[in-house]
Structure formats: C-alpha cells, structure tokens
Design a protein around this motif. Structure first.
Motif, PDB file in Angstrom:
ATOM      1  N   TYR A 114       0.819  -1.229   0.000  1.00 10.61           N
ATOM      2  CA  TYR A 114       0.000   0.000   0.000  1.00 10.61           C
ATOM      3  C   TYR A 114       0.849   1.274   0.000  1.00 10.61           C
ATOM      4  CZ  TYR A 114      -3.595  -3.376   1.334  1.00 10.61           C
ATOM      5  OH  TYR A 114      -4.440  -4.465   1.381  1.00 10.61           O
ATOM      6  N   TYR A 115       2.078   1.182  -0.467  1.00  6.11           N
ATOM      7  CA  TYR A 115       2.929   2.367  -0.493  1.00  6.11           C
ATOM      8  C   TYR A 115       2.433   3.337  -1.574  1.00  6.11           C
ATOM      9  CZ  TYR A 115       6.952   5.405  -1.021  1.00  6.11           C
ATOM     10  OH  TYR A 115       7.759   6.504  -1.098  1.00  6.11           O
ATOM     11  N   ARG A 116       2.248   4.600  -1.218  1.00  4.54           N
ATOM     12  CA  ARG A 116       1.776   5.622  -2.156  1.00  4.54           C
ATOM     13  C   ARG A 116       2.634   6.886  -2.090  1.00  4.54           C
ATOM     14  NH1 ARG A 116      -4.385   4.915  -3.014  1.00  4.54           N
ATOM     15  NH2 ARG A 116      -4.841   2.952  -1.953  1.00  4.54           N
ATOM     16  N   GLY A 117       3.855   6.762  -1.659  1.00  5.85           N
ATOM     17  CA  GLY A 117       4.687   7.930  -1.402  1.00  5.85           C
ATOM     18  C   GLY A 117       5.317   8.566  -2.619  1.00  5.85           C
ATOM     19  N   THR A 118       5.169   7.966  -3.802  1.00  6.99           N
ATOM     20  CA  THR A 118       5.716   8.548  -5.031  1.00  6.99           C
ATOM     21  C   THR A 118       4.596   8.672  -6.058  1.00  6.99           C
ATOM     22  OG1 THR A 118       6.322   6.361  -5.870  1.00  6.99           O
ATOM     23  CG2 THR A 118       8.011   7.576  -4.639  1.00  6.99           C
ATOM     24  N   ALA A 119       4.780   9.580  -7.013  1.00  6.70           N
ATOM     25  CA  ALA A 119       3.758   9.787  -8.046  1.00  6.70           C
ATOM     26  C   ALA A 119       3.503   8.523  -8.869  1.00  6.70           C
ATOM     27  CB  ALA A 119       4.157  10.951  -8.941  1.00  6.70           C
ATOM     28  N   PRO A 120       4.537   7.770  -9.287  1.00  3.18           N
ATOM     29  CA  PRO A 120       4.256   6.537 -10.031  1.00  3.18           C
ATOM     30  C   PRO A 120       3.424   5.538  -9.239  1.00  3.18           C
ATOM     31  CG  PRO A 120       6.531   7.180 -10.359  1.00  3.18           C
ATOM     32  CD  PRO A 120       5.984   8.079  -9.284  1.00  3.18           C
ATOM     33  N   MET A 121       3.651   5.451  -7.920  1.00  3.22           N
ATOM     34  CA  MET A 121       2.861   4.514  -7.130  1.00  3.22           C
ATOM     35  C   MET A 121       1.427   5.003  -6.938  1.00  3.22           C
ATOM     36  SD  MET A 121       4.387   1.762  -6.697  1.00  3.22           S
ATOM     37  CE  MET A 121       3.184   1.057  -5.565  1.00  3.22           C
ATOM     38  N   ARG A 122       1.226   6.305  -6.883  1.00  7.43           N
ATOM     39  CA  ARG A 122      -0.148   6.818  -6.814  1.00  7.43           C
ATOM     40  C   ARG A 122      -0.892   6.515  -8.111  1.00  7.43           C
ATOM     41  NH1 ARG A 122       2.649  10.716  -3.739  1.00  7.43           N
ATOM     42  NH2 ARG A 122       3.001  12.117  -5.518  1.00  7.43           N
ATOM     43  N   ARG A 123      -0.206   6.624  -9.234  1.00 10.45           N
ATOM     44  CA  ARG A 123      -0.832   6.271 -10.515  1.00 10.45           C
ATOM     45  C   ARG A 123      -1.139   4.779 -10.574  1.00 10.45           C
ATOM     46  NH1 ARG A 123       3.034  10.098 -12.518  1.00 10.45           N
ATOM     47  NH2 ARG A 123       4.483   8.422 -13.080  1.00 10.45           N
ATOM     48  N   LEU A 124      -0.225   3.960 -10.057  1.00  9.86           N
ATOM     49  CA  LEU A 124      -0.461   2.522 -10.059  1.00  9.86           C
ATOM     50  C   LEU A 124      -1.663   2.160  -9.199  1.00  9.86           C
ATOM     51  CD1 LEU A 124       2.144  -0.277 -10.023  1.00  9.86           C
ATOM     52  CD2 LEU A 124       0.245  -0.407  -8.424  1.00  9.86           C
ATOM     53  N   HIS A 125      -1.798   2.810  -8.046  1.00 11.10           N
ATOM     54  CA  HIS A 125      -2.960   2.529  -7.197  1.00 11.10           C
ATOM     55  C   HIS A 125      -4.256   2.925  -7.898  1.00 11.10           C
ATOM     56  CE1 HIS A 125      -1.489   1.041  -3.284  1.00 11.10           C
ATOM     57  NE2 HIS A 125      -0.373   1.667  -3.606  1.00 11.10           N
ATOM     58  N   TRP A 126      -4.247   4.013  -8.641  1.00 14.37           N
ATOM     59  CA  TRP A 126      -5.429   4.388  -9.423  1.00 14.37           C
ATOM     60  C   TRP A 126      -5.736   3.317 -10.459  1.00 14.37           C
ATOM     61  CZ3 TRP A 126      -5.851   5.242 -14.712  1.00 14.37           C
ATOM     62  CH2 TRP A 126      -7.072   5.773 -15.144  1.00 14.37           C
ATOM     63  N   LEU A 127      -4.696   2.807 -11.118  1.00 14.77           N
ATOM     64  CA  LEU A 127      -4.868   1.782 -12.136  1.00 14.77           C
ATOM     65  C   LEU A 127      -5.510   0.525 -11.553  1.00 14.77           C
ATOM     66  CD1 LEU A 127      -3.872   1.355 -15.205  1.00 14.77           C
ATOM     67  CD2 LEU A 127      -2.070  -0.029 -14.175  1.00 14.77           C
ATOM     68  N   VAL A 128      -5.112   0.154 -10.350  1.00 12.37           N
ATOM     69  CA  VAL A 128      -5.552  -1.101  -9.753  1.00 12.37           C
ATOM     70  C   VAL A 128      -6.907  -0.974  -9.070  1.00 12.37           C
ATOM     71  CG1 VAL A 128      -5.002  -2.748  -7.898  1.00 12.37           C
ATOM     72  CG2 VAL A 128      -3.202  -1.976  -9.459  1.00 12.37           C
ATOM     73  N   THR A 129      -7.171   0.157  -8.438  1.00  8.87           N
ATOM     74  CA  THR A 129      -8.351   0.261  -7.568  1.00  8.87           C
ATOM     75  C   THR A 129      -9.569   0.882  -8.232  1.00  8.87           C
ATOM     76  OG1 THR A 129      -7.621   2.413  -6.694  1.00  8.87           O
ATOM     77  CG2 THR A 129      -6.869   0.431  -5.536  1.00  8.87           C
ATOM     78  N   ARG A 130      -9.411   1.571  -9.360  1.00 12.22           N
ATOM     79  CA  ARG A 130     -10.535   2.251  -9.992  1.00 12.22           C
ATOM     80  C   ARG A 130     -10.994   1.507 -11.241  1.00 12.22           C
ATOM     81  NH1 ARG A 130     -10.938   7.614  -8.333  1.00 12.22           N
ATOM     82  NH2 ARG A 130     -12.892   7.556  -9.526  1.00 12.22           N
TER      83      ARG A 130
END
Length: 282
Positions: A168-184
């Motif tokens: 659940y790491y979201r501390g970088t912009a690429p990881m925030r984009r990845l979380h959007w890709l996976v969860t939305r």
C-alpha cells in the motif's frame, strides 16, 4: 521460439539435450495449483566447448533461472527477453507471464496469488532436470520471489530487484498512478486495453504476507536485494528494510544511477547477477 502454446495445462514431454545442444526453446502453458494457465517458455543453456584455455565460459548445465517480471510485463516483452538473454549465458532460463498478463489466464492480483504462478514455473524447471534453481524477480515480481521463497521454498538462491518492502505504499507519483490503475474501474480498463494487463477487481482478503515479513523466513537460502538509487517507485528505505529484516543474511546492492526494474537493469548488472547466482546457488 514458437508462439503457439502446447495447450492449457500441457507439459512438453521433450527434455533438453545437453550433450548435443540441439534442443531449442519449449513453449507451453503450465497449470497453477488454483487452475490458472500460465504461458511459459524454457530456453536451454547454450553449449560452449571449452577446448582452449581462453575459451568462453560454459553456461552451467544444472542451473536454471526462473524470471518473475514486473507488473504489466509479460514473457514476450523486449525487456523480459533481454534479461533472459543475458542470464542464459549462465544457465537455462524459464520465463512466464503472470496471471492476467499477456496470454496467461486469470486476472492479476498484483502480487498475491502470483506466488502460485511462480511455484508452477519452479516446479517445471525442476522437472526439466535442473538441480539448482535461482528465482530472479523485478518490482512486483521481486516481491513475489521473496514470498515464494518464504512460503514454498524449493529454490537455491533468490534475487529481488526493485521490490517494495511493504504493501500500500503511495509515497511517489508513479505509485499513486499505479494505485489508481488497480483500484478504480476506469484504471482497470486502461490496464486491460492499454497495457495488456487484466486486473482483479477484488481487494486482498486476507492481506498477504508482506515482503519484509517474508524475508526472515528465507534463510538459509542465499538472497540478493538489488535497488537503484534513482528508483522512481520505491525509495531506498524499501531495500534497506528488506536487508535489515534478513538479519545480515542478504547481500544488498544499491546501484548508482539505476532507475526501476527490468528497463533499468542493464546487461552489465544482469551479468553481475548471473555471476552472483552461480556462486550463491552452490
């Protein structure tokens, strides 16, 4: 290398002929413990005859690398084939597409059930007659090789490149984009049609063992943690946490100027990983 699968669940009866070197690549679909067909490729080691003192090093006949690619990769991606090509100088290579990626079945669980995909590939590698198995994973695949070694064992050395230490790491912009890709829902559509990656819509339940929790269970199997100091996804606290959790059992390489995963792992680094693996796997 043929692009035609041998069929879901098929395991080729062909065995590599190390004496003549005539046996070429094998492509087939493996069946995981939960029934997912996994597109897989076996490349036997090249045969090099050491008849002269300065002859090229011969790839080990009993060593096989099983490569676990990163999220949105697959067995046919050029960066996966390049990595496989370098490691083939040191032994045989098994590559495969994780569930939900490429031509494999199922949907990606982003590192959870993928342990079963790797387990099927390792079992296949052993069945092809290799006495020593080294798993090499990148990013998501890096987390999978750690958890596989802790939960299933059966490997002689483990290499984890650009892996997260915690979920659940979201501390970088690429990881925030990845979380959007996976969860939305709209993100998963982008994954399916833009990245050839089918992502499961369900949340983890239960939450799987994290990489940093898995690392202490890997010993005494040799472990190498590799990370770039310019990784845009996971900062250096991730590999340091993994190495610390190993309690001195792991080797940690922090690579100057390196970015993230397969794309950033150049041929020279992969050759060093090959050399380390030959020694570490005994």
């Amino acid at each position: 290398m043929s692009n035609r699968p041998a069929g879901h669940g098929a395991r080729s009866p062909v065995r590599p002929n190390y004496e003549t070197g005539r046996q070429g690549p094998i492509r087939t679909f493996l069946r995981t413990a939960d029934g997912i067909p996994i597109d897989s490729v076996y490349d036997p080691p090249p045969v090099v005859y050491d008849t002269l003192p300065d002859a090229p090093r011969t790839a080990s006949r009993d060593l096989v690398f099983v490569i676990a690619h990163g999220f949105t990769g697959d067995v046919d991606r050029p960066h996966v084939r390049r990595v496989a090509g370098v490691l083939r100088g040191y032994g045989a290579v098994v590559t495969f597409s994780f569930r939900g990626h490429g031509r494999s079945g199922g949907r990606s669980t982003v590192g959870d059930k993928e342990v079963l995909d790797l387990a099927a590939a390792v079992e296949w590698a052993r069945g092809l007659g290799h006495a020593r198995v080294v798993t090499v994973g990148f990013s998501m695949g890096g987390s999978v090789v750690l958890r596989h070694a802790a939960l299933h064992g059966g490997t002689d050395a483990v290499v984890s490149v650009s892996a997260p230490a915690r979920w659940y790491y979201r501390g970088t912009a690429p990881m925030r984009r990845l979380h959007w890709l996976v969860t939305r829902p709209e993100g998963r559509l982008v994954g399916r049609y833009g990245l050839r990656t089918r992502i499961h819509h369900r949340d983890w339940d239960p939450v799987p063992l994290s990489p940093v929790q898995a690392v202490p269970e890997i010993a005494p199997t040799p472990l190498l943690v590799v990370h770039g100091d310019r990784d845009g996804y996971f900062p250096l606290d991730h590999p340091r946490m993994l190495a610390e959790a190993a309690g001195g059992h792991a080797d940690l390489w922090v690579e100057p100027g390196m970015g993230h995963a397969e794309h950033a792992a150049d041929d020279a680094l992969m050759a060093r990983i090959g050399d380390w693996s030959v020694t570490a796997a005994g």
